[in-house]
Design a protein around this motif. Sequence first.
Motif, short mmCIF file in Angstrom:
data_model
loop_
_atom_site.label_atom_id
_atom_site.label_comp_id
_atom_site.label_asym_id
_atom_site.label_seq_id
_atom_site.Cartn_x
_atom_site.Cartn_y
_atom_site.Cartn_z
N MET A 84 29.96 41.26 38.96
CA MET A 84 30.95 42.14 37.94
C MET A 84 31.76 43.30 38.20
O MET A 84 32.93 43.56 36.75
CB MET A 84 29.70 42.69 36.20
CG MET A 84 28.97 41.01 35.77
SD MET A 84 27.79 41.25 34.87
CE MET A 84 26.84 40.51 34.64
N LYS A 85 31.22 44.04 38.89
CA LYS A 85 32.08 45.20 39.27
C LYS A 85 33.11 45.02 39.82
O LYS A 85 34.20 45.20 39.51
CB LYS A 85 30.85 46.41 39.78
CG LYS A 85 29.67 47.46 39.44
CD LYS A 85 29.02 47.90 40.45
CE LYS A 85 28.74 49.11 39.79
NZ LYS A 85 27.01 48.61 40.47
N ARG A 86 33.06 43.88 41.16
CA ARG A 86 34.58 44.04 41.16
C ARG A 86 35.08 42.68 40.33
O ARG A 86 36.51 43.08 40.17
CB ARG A 86 34.05 41.93 41.78
CG ARG A 86 34.80 41.95 43.50
CD ARG A 86 34.64 41.40 44.79
NE ARG A 86 33.51 42.73 45.86
CZ ARG A 86 34.44 43.08 46.21
NH1 ARG A 86 35.47 42.53 47.18
NH2 ARG A 86 33.82 43.33 47.46
N ARG A 87 34.82 42.12 38.96
CA ARG A 87 35.58 41.77 38.27
C ARG A 87 35.60 43.10 37.58
O ARG A 87 37.97 42.66 36.55
CB ARG A 87 35.17 40.76 37.71
CG ARG A 87 34.84 39.32 37.61
CD ARG A 87 34.09 38.69 37.02
NE ARG A 87 33.62 38.46 37.29
CZ ARG A 87 32.03 37.48 36.59
NH1 ARG A 87 32.44 37.31 35.50
NH2 ARG A 87 30.76 37.53 36.65
N PHE A 93 47.02 42.28 44.82
CA PHE A 93 46.64 42.37 45.58
C PHE A 93 45.19 42.13 45.87
O PHE A 93 44.95 43.20 44.85
CB PHE A 93 47.04 43.82 46.32
CG PHE A 93 47.88 43.38 47.14
CD1 PHE A 93 49.05 42.96 48.10
CD2 PHE A 93 49.12 44.44 46.34
CE1 PHE A 93 49.58 42.90 48.66
CE2 PHE A 93 51.18 44.13 46.81
CZ PHE A 93 51.23 43.58 47.60
N LEU A 94 44.55 41.68 46.29
CA LEU A 94 42.70 41.55 46.81
C LEU A 94 42.63 41.77 48.12
O LEU A 94 43.42 40.64 48.69
CB LEU A 94 41.94 40.18 46.49
CG LEU A 94 42.88 39.64 44.33
CD1 LEU A 94 42.78 38.25 44.31
CD2 LEU A 94 41.79 40.88 43.73
N ASP A 95 42.18 42.76 48.21
CA ASP A 95 41.95 42.80 50.04
C ASP A 95 40.05 42.53 49.74
O ASP A 95 39.49 43.22 49.15
CB ASP A 95 41.75 44.25 50.14
CG ASP A 95 42.23 44.60 51.58
OD1 ASP A 95 41.44 44.32 51.97
OD2 ASP A 95 41.79 45.64 51.87
N GLN A 100 39.51 47.13 49.11
CA GLN A 100 38.64 46.28 49.96
C GLN A 100 37.21 47.11 49.56
O GLN A 100 35.92 46.58 49.00
CB GLN A 100 38.35 46.10 51.53
CG GLN A 100 37.35 45.84 52.21
CD GLN A 100 37.76 46.01 53.29
OE1 GLN A 100 39.63 46.69 53.90
NE2 GLN A 100 37.04 44.79 54.45
N GLU A 101 37.23 48.75 49.35
CA GLU A 101 35.81 48.90 49.42
C GLU A 101 35.78 49.39 47.40
O GLU A 101 36.67 49.79 46.96
CB GLU A 101 36.07 50.32 50.17
CG GLU A 101 36.52 50.65 50.93
CD GLU A 101 34.84 50.29 51.70
OE1 GLU A 101 33.87 49.89 51.79
OE2 GLU A 101 35.33 49.50 53.51
N LEU A 102 34.94 49.03 46.86
CA LEU A 102 34.59 49.32 45.50
C LEU A 102 34.40 50.24 45.22
O LEU A 102 33.35 50.90 45.40
CB LEU A 102 33.77 48.43 45.09
CG LEU A 102 34.25 47.17 44.96
CD1 LEU A 102 32.94 45.94 44.29
CD2 LEU A 102 35.20 46.41 44.24
N GLY A 123 30.88 39.32 51.01
CA GLY A 123 29.38 39.75 50.27
C GLY A 123 29.43 39.42 48.88
O GLY A 123 28.83 40.30 48.15
N VAL A 124 29.84 38.27 48.11
CA VAL A 124 29.77 37.79 47.47
C VAL A 124 29.28 36.17 47.37
O VAL A 124 30.13 35.21 48.04
CB VAL A 124 31.16 37.39 46.72
CG1 VAL A 124 31.22 36.30 45.21
CG2 VAL A 124 31.70 39.19 45.73
#
Length: 323
Positions: free
Chosen positions: A139-142, A157-159, A85-87, A164-165
């Motif tokens: 992009m960071k999320r990707r 798993f994608l938390d 969840q936290e990047l 916020g996207v």
Amino acid sequence: MQPIISIRGLNKRYESGFHALKNVDLDIADGDIFALLGPNGAGKTTLISVICGIVNPSDGEVRVDGHDIISDYRGARERIGLVPQELTTDAFETVWATVSFSRGLFGKPKNPAHIEKVLKDLSLWDKRNDMLMTLSGGMKRRVMIAKALSHEPKILFLDEPTAGVDVELRRSMWEVVRSLREHGVTIILTTHYLEEAEQMADRIGVINAGEIILVEDKNELMSKLGEKRLTLQLEDTIERVPDTLARHELDLVDNGNALLYTYNANDKRTGINSLFRDLDSAGIRLRDVDTKQSSLEEIFVDLVKTPTPESTSGAQATAKDNA
Ligand SMILES: Nc1ncnc2c1ncn2[C@@H]1O[C@H](COP(=O)(O)OP(=O)(O)OP(=O)(O)O)[C@@H](O)[C@H]1O
Ligand SMILES: [Mg+2]
């Protein structure tokens, strides 16, 4: 079929004494997109963290593709990719370096062709030599997803992948997730958004205050969401529902001052027209009418309040089916 994730009697009590997961039983089928839906603090991240071996369970059993998360930690962990969840990203690394390094952490031999494919699938190929700090949030999320896929896990798993996207990126994330599923990856995502679960998931699990209160096929859940209640306020009080109205399955409420009719707005025939005709024939006059859509929340509340055989948690039903 053997579930790819199987959880039995799982409890988590944090050191503070807080009971964050309560007797969780859950099976997730191989190849599914499973959405875990629940409000803030429900226990979504805790549940994921236990399965991924980041948080220790207090008791219970979790198996990942047959591997016990405690006695066979490595076997379980190498099958899992996690996007937390936290990047957290290392600002000064390039996309390519950070994703390749992640693969190395799992002791997997280098495989540039795989890294290339992952970056291309996630539309990051053009950015492979860019520093992470120069990328946008989306992009960071990707990149986080690319890292999680670097060691070729069977389960991702994608938390809160789309917290916020923006809308456009959210849709492109959904596309990414669907294409991963097409490549045989099982996906478990958490979300607050019903719409996201609706768009993405094959099955939906609802967690509230540490308890899994419902696990259901997405389509079935959505048809329940179409349920509406029509309240008919009567001009004159009646003692009982006339026999001529029996087929409409009305409930007499409010001390005989109102009738309640439940129907599904998604149905072709809601029965409303014939209901009104029959009310008229029965000489029942209406003072007011009002319709109300049952929200997901109401469905949860109903489920928790009145456990019926089919609603005593789909999780347990599946547990037995697969036992
Ligand atoms: N390390 C910890 N120590 C004590 N309590 C914790 C700890 N981590 C989480 N909790 C508590 O456990 C509960 C579940 O937290 P969790 O992070 O799993 O919820 P969540 O469903 O992921 O919520 P969100 O939607 O906000 O991400 C919360 O009440 C939280 O305060
Ligand atoms: Mg969380």
